[in-house]
Write a protein that holds these residues in place. Structure first.
Motif, PDB file in Angstrom:
ATOM      1  N   SER A  29       0.823  -1.111  -0.077  1.00 43.98           N
ATOM      2  CA  SER A  29      -0.013   0.073   0.041  1.00 43.98           C
ATOM      3  C   SER A  29       0.817   1.281   0.162  1.00 43.98           C
ATOM      4  CB  SER A  29      -1.152  -0.152   1.136  1.00 43.98           C
ATOM      5  OG  SER A  29      -1.517  -1.309   1.354  1.00 43.98           O
ATOM      6  N   LEU A  30       2.080   0.914   0.608  1.00 44.52           N
ATOM      7  CA  LEU A  30       2.679   2.427   0.778  1.00 44.52           C
ATOM      8  C   LEU A  30       3.823   2.215  -0.860  1.00 44.52           C
ATOM      9  CD1 LEU A  30       4.084   2.348   4.459  1.00 44.52           C
ATOM     10  CD2 LEU A  30       2.471   3.647   3.164  1.00 44.52           C
ATOM     11  N   ALA A  31       4.538   1.295  -0.964  1.00 44.14           N
ATOM     12  CA  ALA A  31       5.296   1.225  -2.118  1.00 44.14           C
ATOM     13  C   ALA A  31       4.883   1.525  -3.360  1.00 44.14           C
ATOM     14  CB  ALA A  31       6.017  -0.159  -1.988  1.00 44.14           C
ATOM     15  N   LEU A  32       3.648   1.257  -3.832  1.00 43.13           N
ATOM     16  CA  LEU A  32       2.755   1.310  -5.163  1.00 43.13           C
ATOM     17  C   LEU A  32       2.833   2.725  -5.341  1.00 43.13           C
ATOM     18  CD1 LEU A  32       0.551  -1.791  -5.579  1.00 43.13           C
ATOM     19  CD2 LEU A  32       2.528  -1.445  -6.419  1.00 43.13           C
ATOM     20  N   PRO A  33       1.987   3.418  -4.470  1.00 45.31           N
ATOM     21  CA  PRO A  33       1.819   5.027  -4.721  1.00 45.31           C
ATOM     22  C   PRO A  33       3.258   5.662  -4.661  1.00 45.31           C
ATOM     23  CG  PRO A  33       0.979   4.494  -2.718  1.00 45.31           C
ATOM     24  CD  PRO A  33       1.151   3.071  -3.306  1.00 45.31           C
ATOM     25  N   LEU A  34       4.154   5.325  -3.894  1.00 44.92           N
ATOM     26  CA  LEU A  34       5.474   5.815  -3.733  1.00 44.92           C
ATOM     27  C   LEU A  34       6.145   5.882  -4.958  1.00 44.92           C
ATOM     28  CD1 LEU A  34       6.611   5.417  -0.033  1.00 44.92           C
ATOM     29  CD2 LEU A  34       6.143   7.391  -1.074  1.00 44.92           C
ATOM     30  N   GLN A 303      -2.816  12.418 -16.245  1.00 40.17           N
ATOM     31  CA  GLN A 303      -3.971  11.835 -16.136  1.00 40.17           C
ATOM     32  C   GLN A 303      -4.012  10.391 -15.634  1.00 40.17           C
ATOM     33  OE1 GLN A 303      -6.004  12.240 -19.750  1.00 40.17           O
ATOM     34  NE2 GLN A 303      -5.640  14.714 -19.708  1.00 40.17           N
ATOM     35  N   VAL A 304      -2.957   9.477 -16.252  1.00 43.10           N
ATOM     36  CA  VAL A 304      -2.950   8.138 -15.962  1.00 43.10           C
ATOM     37  C   VAL A 304      -2.624   8.193 -14.418  1.00 43.10           C
ATOM     38  CG1 VAL A 304      -1.658   6.150 -16.078  1.00 43.10           C
ATOM     39  CG2 VAL A 304      -2.232   7.522 -18.038  1.00 43.10           C
ATOM     40  N   LYS A 305      -1.656   9.123 -14.027  1.00 45.86           N
ATOM     41  CA  LYS A 305      -1.386   8.651 -12.518  1.00 45.86           C
ATOM     42  C   LYS A 305      -2.494   9.238 -11.532  1.00 45.86           C
ATOM     43  CE  LYS A 305       1.876  10.923  -9.212  1.00 45.86           C
ATOM     44  NZ  LYS A 305       0.945  11.343  -8.292  1.00 45.86           N
ATOM     45  N   GLU A 306      -3.602   9.939 -11.940  1.00 46.58           N
ATOM     46  CA  GLU A 306      -4.617  10.134 -11.169  1.00 46.58           C
ATOM     47  C   GLU A 306      -5.362   9.127 -10.885  1.00 46.58           C
ATOM     48  OE1 GLU A 306      -6.754  13.813 -12.798  1.00 46.58           O
ATOM     49  OE2 GLU A 306      -5.091  15.061 -12.303  1.00 46.58           O
ATOM     50  N   ILE A 307      -5.423   8.435 -12.181  1.00 46.25           N
ATOM     51  CA  ILE A 307      -6.312   7.179 -11.959  1.00 46.25           C
ATOM     52  C   ILE A 307      -5.654   6.053 -11.148  1.00 46.25           C
ATOM     53  CG2 ILE A 307      -7.290   5.125 -13.519  1.00 46.25           C
ATOM     54  CD1 ILE A 307      -7.125   7.050 -15.962  1.00 46.25           C
ATOM     55  N   LEU A 308      -4.334   6.052 -11.564  1.00 43.20           N
ATOM     56  CA  LEU A 308      -3.521   5.086 -10.329  1.00 43.20           C
ATOM     57  C   LEU A 308      -3.714   5.757  -8.921  1.00 43.20           C
ATOM     58  CD1 LEU A 308      -0.185   4.492 -12.362  1.00 43.20           C
ATOM     59  CD2 LEU A 308      -2.076   2.872 -12.031  1.00 43.20           C
ATOM     60  N   ASP A 309      -3.715   6.860  -8.706  1.00 42.75           N
ATOM     61  CA  ASP A 309      -3.662   7.363  -7.359  1.00 42.75           C
ATOM     62  C   ASP A 309      -5.247   6.894  -6.638  1.00 42.75           C
ATOM     63  OD1 ASP A 309      -1.076   8.448  -7.407  1.00 42.75           O
ATOM     64  OD2 ASP A 309      -1.740  10.435  -7.561  1.00 42.75           O
ATOM     65  N   LEU A 310      -5.971   7.018  -7.306  1.00 50.17           N
ATOM     66  CA  LEU A 310      -7.412   6.454  -7.024  1.00 50.17           C
ATOM     67  C   LEU A 310      -7.432   5.056  -6.787  1.00 50.17           C
ATOM     68  CD1 LEU A 310     -10.334   7.825  -6.547  1.00 50.17           C
ATOM     69  CD2 LEU A 310     -11.032   6.872  -8.935  1.00 50.17           C
ATOM     70  N   VAL A 311      -6.980   4.313  -7.657  1.00 48.63           N
ATOM     71  CA  VAL A 311      -6.763   2.926  -7.477  1.00 48.63           C
ATOM     72  C   VAL A 311      -5.946   2.539  -6.030  1.00 48.63           C
ATOM     73  CG1 VAL A 311      -5.739   0.770  -8.161  1.00 48.63           C
ATOM     74  CG2 VAL A 311      -6.837   2.228  -9.599  1.00 48.63           C
ATOM     75  N   PHE A 312      -4.903   3.414  -5.850  1.00 49.06           N
ATOM     76  CA  PHE A 312      -4.066   3.208  -4.650  1.00 49.06           C
ATOM     77  C   PHE A 312      -4.654   3.675  -3.433  1.00 49.06           C
ATOM     78  CE2 PHE A 312      -0.089   3.845  -7.506  1.00 49.06           C
ATOM     79  CZ  PHE A 312      -0.284   2.580  -7.788  1.00 49.06           C
ATOM     80  N   ILE A 313      -5.482   4.757  -3.548  1.00 52.91           N
ATOM     81  CA  ILE A 313      -6.607   4.996  -2.163  1.00 52.91           C
ATOM     82  C   ILE A 313      -7.416   3.930  -2.034  1.00 52.91           C
ATOM     83  CG2 ILE A 313      -8.171   6.940  -1.585  1.00 52.91           C
ATOM     84  CD1 ILE A 313      -6.716   8.797  -3.195  1.00 52.91           C
TER      85      ILE A 313
END
Lengths: 388, 227
Positions: A29-34, A303-313
């Motif tokens: 959970s920490l490593a992926l967004p980081l 834009q891709v990162k925003e989607i990924l951020d949502l997934v990570f949240i």
């Protein structure tokens, strides 16, 4: 405190499957967004570092993005080429430093870009020669720091074969290394810089051969197709030396020779504006601002990162629910143990301290694992160069 | 001397009521409190140890060598229990993921008491007494039930308490293991001159106690019966 840590670790060891699962979940959970954040920032920095140097690019009309990426990162030949005549017209404008870019050739099986340009390119781009001289003479080259390292002392770079089985007018040449660039940590470390004349030699516009070797006529794919007197000699000498350099000769009009793009450094805002305005309606050429094109690319990335951020949240929320559920369940299962500790004289605060210590130990392991995961993923993540 | 005077206790929302007008147990005496399961023996033992359920109604007086236990704060009661009381539970209450050694040391590990040479010596002595010196680092879950109860007794005896309270210590054991547990309990109580109070519903081994008190006589002001 030592005893509390001992008790905490003893419990975590006894529940090693649950502990490991929690550690991995939290670490992921920490490593992926980081990692995503780090890699995105690295891409952005890499793009920004090259976005303003040069500040303008001129190329044949076509894909603006392609022009910028290929000219700035040396990742291959552009589909649409321009001529040396076009470059000379660009040079007529005042207040500009310009350098031609010839991006067609490679060496070491595509690993190194062989760039035909002028010495102005080195000066304007701020590339410093660590040792040796510049590529003043035909058949010589200046190599980037990484290339120099890989050459391991070899004095020549052999260009890649362009035509099937080496038949045709584009022969691989042995280029003499006369200088090495200072390391930059960028794509400039993996280039082989040559003069425009050398690049044209590699194109097959020129060659060295015995006077009586008229060879055969050029084929229809040749860049000299239709040029009067052009031919492919039977035996082309592919290494230039002091003895044979004077025998190099070119066919056709130099103004029609192909180049890929022109790097432009306007001296001031006015020159910049005037130059861009001059090419606004040009049918054959376009002026591109790399910074703007990179920004468009970064907008896609974000834009891709925003989607990924949502997934990570969502992942973090799920992880948090799992962790809390596991802890609550664990406390319920250990209710008798914790009660016994209090019966034996342990204070409620100490019991809480014990539970907190277990969490801290898990947290420390999760952080360490997370750091390892980030390091591994950052190393394994594709570089911007491979993506473009 | 342990004295219980006018002790009244009731659980919230329960008809159960404990009422002990007077109970005196002399120092170093070995007392058995007998009675059927569920009559309130364990509750009495817990109250003597200072373990009382939250929100329960409690009044009266319990004194041990003139110290009034019920007047103490929770913190003071914990410390008193740690220093003076050794409690043996019916279901052993060992921490199964800890070694035998750590289980016996648990009261010290959970308190601010130093793990000094004296404690280490006492620990080794108790483990040796059980005949399990070779296995001191083995997890308690790997021991037999009889051995587990003896480990629990060692845990209760580590601090050389002046009062040992045992709640049905042999209830879940076969005759051989029960005998070993009784032997250890009496031997150690004698060795450290501790007062021993055991609640039990079993009729065997009662002759080893200096007094046997039927719970029915303690509760609601019944007559005390000495043997």
């Amino acid at each position: 405190m030592f005893d509390i840590i001992k008790l905490a670790t003893a419990y975590l060891r006894s529940q090693w499957k649950l502990s490991t699962t929690l550690v991995v979940i939290v670490a992921l959970s920490l490593a992926l967004p980081l990692t995503t954040s780090y890699v995105t920032s690295a891409y952005q920095s890499e793009l920004e570092a090259r976005s303003q140097n040069p500040s303008l690019l001129v190329g044949a009309r076509g894909d603006r993005f392609d022009l910028v990426l290929r000219a700035q990162f040396y990742v291959g030949e552009l589909q649409q080429a321009m001529t040396h005549g076009d470059y000379e017209k660009v040079n007529l404008h005042d207040g500009l430093i310009t350098a031609p870019l010839h991006l067609s050739h490679t060496a070491s099986r595509g690993a190194w870009a062989v760039i035909g340009t002028s010495s102005a390119f080195l000066t304007a781009k701020g590339l410093e020669i660590a040792s040796g001289t510049t590529f003043a003479e035909m058949g010589t080259c200046v190599v980037g720091a990484e290339v120099a390292k890989r050459l391991e002392g070899k004095s020549t770079v052999r260009t890649d074969m362009k035509s099937l089985f080496g038949i045709g007018d584009m022969m691989p040449y042995d280029l003499e290394v006369v200088g090495t660039l200072e390391p930059t940590g960028t794509a400039d470390d993996s280039v082989v810089l040559i003069s425009l004349e050398t690049a044209w030699l590699l194109d097959g516009y020129g060659h060295i051969h015995e006077d009586n070797d008229i060879g055969s006529a050029v084929d229809r794919n040749s860049r000299l197709h239709g040029v009067e007197g052009a031919h492919i000699p039977s035996q082309t000498e592919t290494k230039l030396t002091a003895e044979n350099r004077h025998r190099v000769h070119f066919h056709g009009e130099q103004s029609q020779y192909r180049i890929s793009a022109v790097a432009v450094w306007p001296q001031d805002d006015e020159s910049n504006a005037l130059f861009q305005a001059a090419y606004l309606d040009d049918r054959a050429l376009q002026v591109v601002v790399p910074e703007q094109e990179f920004q468009k690319l970064m907008d896609y990335v974000f834009q891709v990162k925003e989607i990924l951020d949502l997934v990570f949240i969502i992942l973090m929320v799920i992880s948090a629910v799992m962790v809390v559920t596991s802890i609550v369940q664990s406390i319920q299962l250990r209710k008798q143990h914790l009660e016994t500790m209090q019966y034996l004289g342990c204070s409620a605060i100490k019991v809480k301290l014990l539970l907190a210590t277990e969490l801290v130990v898990l947290g420390v392991f999760a952080l360490v694992l997370s750091a390892v995961m980030v390091a591994v993923m950052v190393v394994a993540s594709p570089s911007l160069m491979t993506l473009v | 001397m342990l004295t219980v005077c006018n002790l009244e206790f009731r659980y919230p929302n329960s008809p159960f009521e404990l009422n002990v007008p007077q109970l005196d147990i002399a120092n170093q005496q070995h007392t058995a409190i007998t009675g059927p399961s569920g009559c309130g023996k364990t509750t009495l033992l817990n109250l003597i140890a200072g373990i009382k359920p939250v929100h329960a109604g409690l009044s009266g007086e319990i004194t041990l060598n003139h110290e009034r236990l019920l007047d103490k704060s929770d913190q003071q009661q914990r410390q008193f229990r740690l220093d003076n009381v050794g409690f043996v539970f019916q279901d052993f209450r060992l921490i199964e993921y800890l070694s035998m050694r750590d289980n016996i040391l648990l009261p010290v590990m959970l308190s601010s008491l130093p793990q000094d040479a004296e404690i280490a010596e006492r620990l080794d002595y108790l483990i040796q007494k059980m005949g399990l010196s070779e296995l001191s680092n083995r997890q308690v879950s790997q021991f037999s039930r009889g051995e587990q109860q003896r480990i629990a007794i060692c845990r209760a005896l580590l601090n050389k308490p002046q009062l040992i309270l045992a709640d049905e210590p042999t209830a879940n054991l076969d005759a051989d293991n029960a005998k070993q547990v009784w032997d250890l309990l009496f031997e150690q109580a004698n060795e450290i001159n501790a007062t021993l109070i055991v609640v039990t519903h079993a009729a065997d081994n009662l002759d080893r106690f200096s007094q046997v008190l039927p719970f029915s006589q303690i509760n609601a002001g019944g007559q005390l019966c000495s043997t």
